[in-house]
Design a protein around this motif. Structure first.
Motif, short mmCIF file in Angstrom:
data_model
loop_
_atom_site.label_atom_id
_atom_site.label_comp_id
_atom_site.label_asym_id
_atom_site.label_seq_id
_atom_site.Cartn_x
_atom_site.Cartn_y
_atom_site.Cartn_z
N ILE A 126 0.83 -1.19 0.00
CA ILE A 126 0.00 0.00 0.00
C ILE A 126 0.87 1.25 0.00
N LYS A 127 0.56 2.17 -0.89
CA LYS A 127 1.28 3.43 -0.93
C LYS A 127 0.90 4.29 0.28
N THR A 128 1.83 5.15 0.67
CA THR A 128 1.58 6.03 1.80
C THR A 128 0.34 6.88 1.57
N SER A 129 0.11 7.31 0.36
CA SER A 129 -1.05 8.15 0.05
C SER A 129 -2.37 7.41 0.17
N ASP A 130 -2.31 6.07 0.17
CA ASP A 130 -3.54 5.28 0.24
C ASP A 130 -3.78 4.69 1.63
N TYR A 131 -2.99 5.08 2.62
CA TYR A 131 -3.11 4.51 3.97
C TYR A 131 -4.53 4.63 4.51
N ASN A 132 -5.08 5.82 4.46
CA ASN A 132 -6.37 6.04 5.11
C ASN A 132 -7.50 5.27 4.43
N ASP A 133 -7.51 5.32 3.10
CA ASP A 133 -8.55 4.59 2.37
C ASP A 133 -8.46 3.10 2.64
N HIS A 134 -7.25 2.58 2.67
CA HIS A 134 -7.07 1.15 2.89
C HIS A 134 -7.53 0.75 4.29
N PHE A 135 -7.24 1.58 5.27
CA PHE A 135 -7.66 1.29 6.64
C PHE A 135 -9.18 1.17 6.73
N TRP A 136 -9.89 2.11 6.13
CA TRP A 136 -11.36 2.06 6.24
C TRP A 136 -11.95 0.96 5.35
N ASN A 137 -11.28 0.59 4.29
CA ASN A 137 -11.73 -0.56 3.49
C ASN A 137 -11.65 -1.85 4.30
N LEU A 138 -10.58 -1.99 5.11
CA LEU A 138 -10.44 -3.17 5.95
C LEU A 138 -11.51 -3.20 7.04
N ARG A 139 -11.80 -2.05 7.63
CA ARG A 139 -12.82 -2.00 8.67
C ARG A 139 -14.20 -2.31 8.10
N LEU A 140 -14.44 -1.88 6.88
CA LEU A 140 -15.70 -2.21 6.22
C LEU A 140 -15.79 -3.71 5.95
N LYS A 141 -14.70 -4.29 5.49
CA LYS A 141 -14.69 -5.70 5.15
C LYS A 141 -14.92 -6.59 6.37
N TYR A 142 -14.19 -6.34 7.46
CA TYR A 142 -14.24 -7.24 8.60
C TYR A 142 -15.27 -6.82 9.66
N GLU A 143 -15.50 -5.52 9.82
CA GLU A 143 -16.36 -5.07 10.90
C GLU A 143 -17.72 -4.57 10.44
N GLY A 144 -17.85 -4.27 9.15
CA GLY A 144 -19.12 -3.75 8.67
C GLY A 144 -19.41 -2.35 9.17
N ILE A 145 -18.36 -1.53 9.33
CA ILE A 145 -18.55 -0.16 9.77
C ILE A 145 -17.79 0.77 8.84
#
Length: 532
Positions: free
Chosen positions: A336-355
């Motif tokens: 993951i590129k540094t510029s994509d850190y935030n988007d990737h973090f919330w994509n993971l939370r959506l995938k596993y937590e549904g939030i």
């Protein structure tokens, strides 16, 4: 004194459209939550690249390609691909329960906070599930638990009031815990423990350190002391039970050779301790303390509310550990590129937590930095996930031994066969006052093992097996070896081995099965959307 970056800023909380259901706590507003992420994330963002660099350099020095692979191989003795297969297998088995829990929680939030305009298939707004306190990072805000219980109109068990009504003191709570543990054949505390320990704050010493601690003065004689500024309340009961179990487990090791008198891995102690504590917070234990006289044995709403409370605080720990494990994999491996850190973090939370955030978070932010999990080692984050299932598996086996022991004495079973509903004709109907209608009707019933109400009192076989497990951990340093020892101690009754890729959450699913049945039936009666 240096201020921790995770220390709460001064902020006001926003009450929901309904009244607050938690003393001194309410749901944090979206604006306050966003401000917290902005402040903490931006503070730590400049430090993170160096943190990743140093962690990977350590891995390279240990002949490993990157930090995640290094920590997984050193702790679990598996490569990343094998370990990921195990995690995926566990999560796929657990996902149906989580999806039902998620649907129930979202349905209740939509009812209670109509002003939020959440659609029936939306992810849950993230600020509902956060409490901005680093010491409770993996717990949901308790303001959300009370009104979303399966039966919010059911009188909640107030353990503090019951303990005071029965005139319990911190020392009598500890004595009751010792009676329970010794009934299983586990060691007694020494007489000096009882005469020299401090259970309540001395009246003549206002500067006394009140942090609850257990001190080992001489591990050759099992000489320990307890320091506790306890009061007669629910928190003290939990703390006392935890410290007494810790002391008992350490006492088991005192007759071992010198090098094996302590747990070689503190995580093993925590997992075994939590397994035993499951039997010290359930209905049989509390009923022996005479704290449940106003509740019947087969009180289904009371049972479901208690299971929901446990699951409510358990799931955030499990899902978040998965999120940060996957985050570690992707970041340490440079995916993951540094510029994509935030988007990737919330994509993971959506995938596993549904939030997800109520409003999209700016890409340039560093929201992941607001969570203390970000700066933990890769093995520490996933440890929560693994140890959770192991504690239920250990508890399950202790209960199966208790069942066998009782069956040798009588035809009845310690694991009672209660009548639980398989079809619920009328689910609870929420009124404007958040009460429920008449009690749930039962159309048909079935029998199932009541694991959550397993009574270990007086079960020496369970105590003997637990002692064998504890003694073996003094010479075990890795999780695979511990699981292999569990398999051997179970006489090959059930395979539980990392290498066989058969680590699974079946015991935990059985434990919460009554609640799972309730979710499935009621969610469909209310036509709730399952998933996100």
């Amino acid at each position: 004194m240096m201020r921790s970056p995770y220390q709460l800023p001064n902020h006001e909380t926003k009450s929901p459209t309904t009244k607050s259901y938690c003393k001194g706590t309410s749901i944090i507003s979206h604006s306050d939550w966003s401000s917290y992420l902005d402040t903490i994330g931006e503070t730590l963002k400049p430090l993170y690249p160096n943190f990743i660099k140093f962690m990977n350099e350590e891995a390279h020095l240990n002949r490993s390609p990157e930090a995640t692979d290094y920590w997984i191989s050193s702790v679990y003795q598996l490569n990343g691909i094998e370990f990921q297969k195990i995690l995926d297998n566990i999560w796929n088995q657990l996902l149906p329960l989580y999806r039902e829990f998620h649907a129930h929680l979202r349905g209740e939030i939509r009812f209670l906070w109509e002003i939020e305009n959440i659609s029936k298939n939306d992810p849950i707004p993230a600020h509902f599930l956060e409490i901005l306190d680093s010491e409770n990072e993996n717990q949901q805000c308790s303001a959300l638990y009370e009104p979303t219980r399966p039966y919010p109109g059911k009188i909640h068990l107030n353990l503090t009031n019951e303990l005071r009504r029965r005139r319990y003191s911190p020392s009598s709570m500890a004595k009751f815990a010792e009676d329970f543990l010794t009934s299983m054949g586990l060691p007694l505390m020494s007489p000096l423990f009882w005469s020299e320990s401090i259970f309540q704050k001395p009246l003549n010493n206002s500067n006394f350190n009140c942090d609850p601690k257990l001190f080992e003065l001489d591990n050759r004689r099992g000489d320990m002391r307890l320091s506790l500024c306890g009061q007669t309340n629910e928190m003290t009961l939990k703390t006392v039970n935890q410290l007494m179990v810790t002391g008992t487990l350490r006492s088991i090791l005192y007759n071992q050779p010198f090098l094996f008198r302590h747990f070689s891995n503190n995580q093993f102690q925590e997992t075994i301790q939590e397994a035993l504590l499951l039997g010290m917070r359930n209905q049989p234990y509390l009923r022996r303390m005479a704290l449940l006289e106003d509740y019947e044995d087969n009180d289904l709403p009371f049972l479901l509310n208690n299971l929901y409370r446990e699951l409510f605080h358990l799931f955030p720990r499990i899902t978040r550990s998965l999120v940060f494990h996957q985050w570690n994999l992707d970041i340490y491996r440079g995916r993951i590129k540094t510029s994509d850190y935030n988007d990737h973090f919330w994509n993971l939370r959506l995938k596993y937590e549904g939030i997800r955030p109520k409003e999209p978070r700016p890409t340039i932010r560093f929201d992941v930095g607001a969570y203390i999990n970000t700066f933990q080692t890769p093995s520490e984050n996933i440890r929560i996930f693994i140890s959770t299932f192991l504690k239920y598996d250990i508890f399950d086996f202790l209960c199966s031994l208790a069942d066998e022991e009782l069956n040798q004495l009588s035809s009845s079973s310690i694991l009672q066969q209660p009548q639980l509903p398989t079809s619920i004709i009328q689910p609870p109907i929420r009124s404007s006052g958040n009460d429920i209608s008449n009690q749930t009707s039962v159309a048909s019933k079935k029998k199932m093992i009541n694991l959550h109400n397993c009574d270990l009192f007086g079960k020496s076989k369970s105590g003997e097996w637990l002692s064998s497990l504890v003694k073996s951990t003094g010479s075990i340093s890795s999780w695979p070896k511990l699981i292999e020892k569990l398999k051997l101690l179970k006489n090959e009754k059930r395979i539980l081995d990392f290498q066989s890729l058969d680590l699974n959450p079946s015991a935990m699913l059985r434990y919460f099965h009554p609640l799972f049945d309730y979710f499935k039936e009621v969610n469909r009666k209310r036509e709730l959307f399952i998933g996100w």
